[in-house]
Design a protein around this motif. Structure first.
Motif, mmCIF file in Angstrom:
data_model
loop_
_atom_site.group_PDB
_atom_site.id
_atom_site.type_symbol
_atom_site.label_atom_id
_atom_site.label_comp_id
_atom_site.label_asym_id
_atom_site.label_seq_id
_atom_site.Cartn_x
_atom_site.Cartn_y
_atom_site.Cartn_z
ATOM 1 N N MET A 1 6.629 13.068 -3.293
ATOM 2 C CA MET A 1 6.152 14.424 -3.433
ATOM 3 C C MET A 1 5.906 14.763 -4.898
ATOM 4 O O MET A 1 4.963 15.476 -5.203
ATOM 5 C CB MET A 1 7.169 15.414 -2.856
ATOM 6 N N HIS A 2 6.752 14.225 -5.767
ATOM 7 C CA HIS A 2 6.591 14.527 -7.189
ATOM 8 C C HIS A 2 5.232 14.052 -7.704
ATOM 9 O O HIS A 2 4.600 14.746 -8.506
ATOM 10 C CB HIS A 2 7.718 13.898 -8.006
ATOM 11 N N GLU A 3 4.801 12.915 -7.229
ATOM 12 C CA GLU A 3 3.505 12.382 -7.657
ATOM 13 C C GLU A 3 2.372 13.322 -7.238
ATOM 14 O O GLU A 3 1.501 13.645 -8.036
ATOM 15 C CB GLU A 3 3.290 10.992 -7.044
ATOM 16 N N LEU A 4 2.387 13.767 -5.991
ATOM 17 C CA LEU A 4 1.362 14.703 -5.520
ATOM 18 C C LEU A 4 1.406 15.997 -6.324
ATOM 19 O O LEU A 4 0.365 16.535 -6.710
ATOM 20 C CB LEU A 4 1.576 15.042 -4.041
ATOM 21 N N ALA B 1 0.852 21.874 -5.895
ATOM 22 C CA ALA B 1 1.761 21.531 -6.994
ATOM 23 C C ALA B 1 3.214 21.830 -6.623
ATOM 24 O O ALA B 1 4.135 21.399 -7.301
ATOM 25 C CB ALA B 1 1.370 22.289 -8.266
ATOM 26 N N ARG B 2 3.410 22.551 -5.500
ATOM 27 C CA ARG B 2 4.756 22.852 -4.997
ATOM 28 C C ARG B 2 4.902 22.471 -3.520
ATOM 29 O O ARG B 2 5.725 23.035 -2.806
ATOM 30 C CB ARG B 2 5.040 24.345 -5.162
ATOM 31 N N VAL B 3 4.115 21.518 -3.082
ATOM 32 C CA VAL B 3 4.086 21.169 -1.656
ATOM 33 C C VAL B 3 5.435 20.683 -1.142
ATOM 34 O O VAL B 3 5.769 20.885 0.017
ATOM 35 C CB VAL B 3 2.959 20.151 -1.343
ATOM 36 N N GLY B 4 6.234 20.080 -1.976
ATOM 37 C CA GLY B 4 7.541 19.602 -1.551
ATOM 38 C C GLY B 4 8.517 20.715 -1.221
ATOM 39 O O GLY B 4 9.462 20.513 -0.466
ATOM 40 N N LYS B 5 8.287 21.891 -1.763
ATOM 41 C CA LYS B 5 9.180 23.023 -1.501
ATOM 42 C C LYS B 5 8.626 23.949 -0.432
ATOM 43 O O LYS B 5 9.384 24.528 0.334
ATOM 44 C CB LYS B 5 9.406 23.817 -2.795
ATOM 45 N N HIS C 1 3.040 16.829 9.723
ATOM 46 C CA HIS C 1 4.104 16.189 8.947
ATOM 47 C C HIS C 1 4.738 17.151 7.939
ATOM 48 O O HIS C 1 5.148 16.734 6.853
ATOM 49 C CB HIS C 1 3.556 14.948 8.245
ATOM 50 N N LEU C 2 4.837 18.414 8.306
ATOM 51 C CA LEU C 2 5.428 19.393 7.382
ATOM 52 C C LEU C 2 6.832 18.991 6.952
ATOM 53 O O LEU C 2 7.193 19.121 5.784
ATOM 54 C CB LEU C 2 5.453 20.787 8.016
ATOM 55 N N GLU C 3 7.618 18.499 7.889
ATOM 56 C CA GLU C 3 8.991 18.100 7.551
ATOM 57 C C GLU C 3 8.991 16.917 6.578
ATOM 58 O O GLU C 3 9.823 16.849 5.675
ATOM 59 C CB GLU C 3 9.774 17.758 8.819
ATOM 60 N N PHE C 4 8.053 15.997 6.758
ATOM 61 C CA PHE C 4 7.941 14.855 5.842
ATOM 62 C C PHE C 4 7.651 15.358 4.426
ATOM 63 O O PHE C 4 8.250 14.876 3.460
ATOM 64 C CB PHE C 4 6.830 13.910 6.305
ATOM 65 N N PHE C 5 6.760 16.334 4.297
ATOM 66 C CA PHE C 5 6.435 16.861 2.976
ATOM 67 C C PHE C 5 7.605 17.645 2.395
ATOM 68 O O PHE C 5 7.813 17.641 1.190
ATOM 69 C CB PHE C 5 5.174 17.735 3.037
ATOM 70 N N ARG C 6 8.364 18.285 3.235
ATOM 71 C CA ARG C 6 9.509 19.074 2.768
ATOM 72 C C ARG C 6 10.657 18.176 2.333
ATOM 73 O O ARG C 6 11.343 18.462 1.359
ATOM 74 C CB ARG C 6 9.962 20.018 3.871
ATOM 75 N N THR C 7 10.885 17.082 3.060
ATOM 76 C CA THR C 7 12.072 16.265 2.790
ATOM 77 C C THR C 7 11.764 14.851 2.337
ATOM 78 O O THR C 7 12.672 14.162 1.866
ATOM 79 C CB THR C 7 12.922 16.149 4.067
ATOM 80 N N GLY C 8 10.523 14.400 2.510
ATOM 81 C CA GLY C 8 10.197 13.017 2.171
ATOM 82 C C GLY C 8 10.443 12.054 3.320
ATOM 83 O O GLY C 8 10.319 10.851 3.172
#
Length: 138
Positions: A1-4, A87-91, A128-135
């Motif tokens: 997620m950090h890379e994205l 830029a904040r997709v992981g959160k 895949h929202l959970e995948f983006f949230r948690t990896g």
């Protein structure tokens, strides 16, 4: 997620675009190799990795469209907001999804081919929202 997130927060002409693309592809290949060892249990993880790769392409396409003189100012504002949200997709992946859907709708009038790609990215992100949230997928 950090890379994205880093990709989305940097300007389009970035010299690192090729490096980022190579990293994403390499990580997906490693992910697939690891998941194959799980005898099919890693399929959802591979699908999440494909979603990440597609969102990476959506970032590059958004950055490119921002610099197209023919793109409507409303579309340009929406794409700028989309990059901000990615830029904040992981959160907050849900916010990025909402903005990407809006970008798809706006692009469908002006650049239908791009709208189709953003539609694909929307579906992958939504699935895949959970995948983006948690990896990882549940």
């Amino acid at each position: 997620m950090h890379e994205l997130q880093d990709m989305a927060s940097r300007p389009a002409g970035n010299a690192h675009r090729g490096v980022w693309r190579a990293r994403l592809h390499h990580r997906l290949m490693r992910l697939a190799a690891l998941a194959n060892r799980l005898d099919g249990a890693g399929d959802a993880t591979i699908e999440g990795g494909v979603a990440v790769l597609t969102i990476g392409s959506a970032i590059f396409r958004s950055q490119d469209l921002l610099h197209e003189p023919s793109v409507d100012p409303r579309v340009r504002r929406c794409l700028g907001l989309l990059l901000n949200r990615l830029a904040r997709v992981g959160k907050r992946p849900q916010r990025a999804l909402h903005t990407m859907r809006r970008a798809e709708a706006l692009l469908s009038v002006q650049v239908p081919a791009e709208a189709a790609f953003f539609g694909t990215a929307n579906r992958l992100l939504a699935n895949h929202l959970e995948f983006f949230r948690t990896g990882r997928n549940p």
